[in-house]
Design a protein around this motif. Structure first.
Motif: not given
Length: 70
Positions: A40-61
């Motif tokens: 859902y974080l990736a969806e919110r930012r339009g699935f821009a590439p190269d942000c997968e790790l940031q999305d995962w780490l934010e989701a963990e928090c």
């Protein structure tokens, strides 16, 4: 109704909330929740590439805040 035998709604609700916070979440469920939140974080930012790790780490928090491990 006797005041000593009745419970106020606030007391009952508070106890249920406290009990829920103390429950641990199994590792598999926690990982599933993190994955879904990251999606859902990736969806919110339009699935821009190269942000997968940031999305995962934010989701963990986010999940850690909602379900702290005991």
């Amino acid at each position: 109704m006797n005041a000593t035998t009745s419970k106020s709604p606030q007391t009952t609700v508070g106890r249920k909330t406290s009990a829920r916070r103390k429950q641990s979440v199994p590792a598999k469920s926690r990982q599933d929740m993190i994955a879904e939140t990251a999606y859902y974080l990736a969806e919110r930012r339009g699935f821009a590439p190269d942000c997968e790790l940031q999305d995962w780490l934010e989701a963990e928090c986010i999940i850690q805040e909602q379900f702290p491990e005991a």
